[in-house]
Each structure stands twice: as structure tokens, then as C-alpha cells.
Design an enzyme around this catalytic site. Structure first.
Site, PDB file in Angstrom:
ATOM      1  N   LYS A  52       0.841  -1.204   0.000  1.00  0.00           N
ATOM      2  CA  LYS A  52       0.000   0.000   0.000  1.00  0.00           C
ATOM      3  C   LYS A  52       0.875   1.254   0.000  1.00  0.00           C
ATOM      4  O   LYS A  52       0.573   2.238  -0.683  1.00  0.00           O
ATOM      5  CB  LYS A  52      -0.937  -0.019   1.212  1.00  0.00           C
ATOM      6  CG  LYS A  52      -2.035  -1.093   1.110  1.00  0.00           C
ATOM      7  CD  LYS A  52      -2.813  -1.282   2.412  1.00  0.00           C
ATOM      8  CE  LYS A  52      -3.811  -2.444   2.296  1.00  0.00           C
ATOM      9  NZ  LYS A  52      -4.548  -2.714   3.545  1.00  0.00           N
ATOM     10  N   GLN A  96      -4.322  -1.832   9.849  1.00  0.00           N
ATOM     11  CA  GLN A  96      -4.317  -3.142   9.195  1.00  0.00           C
ATOM     12  C   GLN A  96      -4.863  -4.205  10.140  1.00  0.00           C
ATOM     13  O   GLN A  96      -4.457  -4.300  11.291  1.00  0.00           O
ATOM     14  CB  GLN A  96      -2.875  -3.483   8.744  1.00  0.00           C
ATOM     15  CG  GLN A  96      -2.768  -4.729   7.882  1.00  0.00           C
ATOM     16  CD  GLN A  96      -3.459  -4.607   6.522  1.00  0.00           C
ATOM     17  OE1 GLN A  96      -3.568  -3.517   5.956  1.00  0.00           O
ATOM     18  NE2 GLN A  96      -3.950  -5.707   6.001  1.00  0.00           N
ATOM     19  N   ASP A 119     -10.789   2.945   4.678  1.00  0.00           N
ATOM     20  CA  ASP A 119     -11.137   1.522   4.543  1.00  0.00           C
ATOM     21  C   ASP A 119     -12.654   1.343   4.444  1.00  0.00           C
ATOM     22  O   ASP A 119     -13.128   0.264   4.084  1.00  0.00           O
ATOM     23  CB  ASP A 119     -10.661   0.742   5.782  1.00  0.00           C
ATOM     24  CG  ASP A 119      -9.380  -0.051   5.521  1.00  0.00           C
ATOM     25  OD1 ASP A 119      -9.146  -0.435   4.360  1.00  0.00           O
ATOM     26  OD2 ASP A 119      -8.629  -0.278   6.484  1.00  0.00           O
TER      27      ASP A 119
END
Ligand code: GUN
Length: 285
Positions: A52, A96, A119
Site C-alpha cells: 500500500k 491493518q 477503509d
């Protein structure tokens, strides 16, 4: 049978994002800045976060990776999230997952300011998504929609079967396909006679996390098959593992009309979904 090439489509979209960032900066805006929090040493999570950050660099975003030991307390982690919430330099934040067992993921997700929740996991964004209102869409379902649109795959009136009901993929994916006028069925571990559903799917989306779970006899002739699975399976290669999808690609590809490979299908599109959300975070300001 046509391969849905996530690598190629992602490459194209990344070029478009890069051009848009250049335009924003030329007009006096700051570069989009994504922050990622990584807790512990999980190999897959470390790989994903590194990928990412590399994506950000490729499209001209700033990125910051904050790493913490697995022993960090929940209170300490929540305080780190708050610091980023209050940092005007940072536009988007992801934590994460999975997190160590002693940390409540729901609490962390709900602490991220929804305006920075790229997200799309915050309940406020989930609510907007279910209502079909503008929001940050969860990256994997967002990427899959982009892939279907790129290949002009018709969704209206089609039977879509999603296997898996996770908050990250199954549930949001079903909402997005419903918004695209599919008749949607969600199958899961308690579904009885799953084949009777999957065999009727014009679009079959597998997000179960079981390698090679979807067999050829489960798939309708000509169906669009989207494989979200990406399980590390030990092998004798230098890396010590290979990535295996939820779909038995070798046999299903003989029946399907379109199919995503693993790797190179959904994975790169997920990463593009996150970039698009981060760009949106800046544009929404
Ligand atoms: N773990 C697995 N998928 C994801 C994702 O899309 N976002 C985050 N933050 N963690 C994940």
C-alpha cells in the site's frame, strides 16, 4: 473464457490517479497523505502494508506507516488513532487487520474519524453505503465493482451469489451488487446445499478463505467468477509459500465466461480502491 486482469486495470487506474494528483498539486492543493497502522509481525499484514505504501509512492501520495509491537495496549493504540484523527496533514487512516486478540477491532474501527476512514469500515460509512449515498466504499468490493465496470459486465437483472458474509467483503459486496440491480444471494458456512445457489449465479463472488473451495460443478456455464481468496499455502519455493484463491482456477476456468486469477485479479484492484478513497478524502475537503 476471458481473464479479468486486475493487474492491467489497476495499472491504468493508477495512471489516472497520478494525473489527477498532479493536477491537484498544480492547483495549490497538498498531496493526498495516507497513514497506515501496523501492529505486530504478521507476514501477510506486513506485505500488504508495504504494498500500500509503494502504491502511494507510485501515484504521488505521501504515506506514513506507524508500526507498533504486538504488546501495545488497546488504550495506547486508541490514543495513536486519535493523534492521527487530529493531524490535519493526514487525509486517510487505515489500521491493518487482524489485530492481536487483546485489542477490540470494533473499538479501533469506530475510533477512526469517519472522514478519514478510507477503509470504509466505520459504521457511519457502512450506513451511507447501504443507502447508496456517497461514502468510502470498502476497498475490496470497490475494486471488484471497478473491475466489472471496466469489462462492461452487465449486472442489471443478473443473479449474483456472494459466498462469505464478512464485514470487510461479503456484506458490503452484496450491498453494492444490489445497488447495481442484481438479485443477490449471500451464502455462508451454515448454508445448506450451497451448490443449488451457486449453480444459478450469473456472477459468483467467492470470499471464503478456503483454497480451491469453488469447484467446476458449482459454477454455471459462462458465469462471471470473482475470486477474493488469497491464502498462503506452504510449498517448496524460495518464499516457502504460494498464494491460492478460493476458486479451483484450472477447472472452473473451463466453465466460466470470465474469471479473475490469483494473484493478479482482485488483489491489485483492492489496492486501487484504497487509493481512490484516499484521493476522495482530499477532494471532499
Ligand atoms: N485486512 C484484510 N483486509 C484488510 C483491509 O482491506 N483493510 C485493513 N485495514 N485490513 C485488512
Amino acid at each position: 473464457m476471458q481473464i479479468l486482469n486486475g493487474n492491467e486495470v489497476a495499472k491504468q487506474i493508477k495512471l489516472e490517479i497520478k494525473a489527477e494528483v498532479e493536477q491537484l498539486v498544480a492547483n495549490g492543493s497538498k498531496k493526498p497523505h495516507l497513514a497506515a497502522i501496523l501492529v505486530g509481525n504478521d507476514g501477510a499484514s506486513m506485505t500488504y502494508v508495504a504494498a500500500k505504501a509503494k502504491d502511494c509512492e507510485q501515484v504521488g501520495f505521501d504515506s506514513t506507516v506507524l508500526r507498533f509491537d504486538a504488546s501495545i495496549t488497546e488504550a495506547e493504540l486508541l490514543s495513536e488513532v486519535e493523534k492521527i484523527n487530529n493531524n490535519p496533514e493526514i487525509d486517510g487512516l487505515i489500521v491493518q487487520l487482524p489485530l492481536p486478540k487483546h485489542i477490540n477491532e470494533k473499538k479501533v474501527t469506530e475510533t477512526i474519524k469517519w472522514q478519514k476512514d478510507v477503509d470504509g469500515f466505520h459504521p457511519y460509512n457502512v450506513g451511507l453505503m447501504f443507502k447508496g449515498l456517497p461514502c468510502y466504499l470498502p476497498a475490496t468490493p470497490f475494486g471488484i465493482i471497478k473491475l466489472l465496470e471496466h469489462y462492461n459486465i452487465e449486472t442489471t437483472g443478473k443473479n449474483c451469489v456472494v459466498i462469505g458474509r464478512s464485514d470487510i467483503v461479503g456484506k458490503p459486496m452484496s450491498a453494492l451488487m444490489l445497488n447495481k440491480n442484481c438479485t443477490v444471494t449471500i451464502c455462508h458456512s451454515k448454508t445448506v446445499v450451497i451448490n443449488s445457489f451457486t449453480q444459478k449465479a450469473d456472477i459468483l463472488i467467492a470470499a471464503v478463505g478456503i483454497p480451491n473451495y469453488v469447484k467446476a460443478e458449482m459454477v454455471k456455464q459462462g458465469a462471471v467468477v470473482i475470486d477474493v481468496g488469497i491464502t498462503r499455502v506452504d510449498d517448496s519455493s524460495e518464499k516457502g509459500y504460494k498464494l491460492v484463491g478460493d476458486v479451483d482456477f484450472e477447472n472452473v476456468s473451463k466453465v466460466a465466461g470470465y474469471i479473475t486469477p490469483v494473484p493478479g485479479g482482485v488483489g491489485p484492484m483492492t489496492r486501487v480502491g484504497l487509493l481512490l478513497n484516499t484521493l476522495l478524502a482530499v477532494k471532499a475537503k
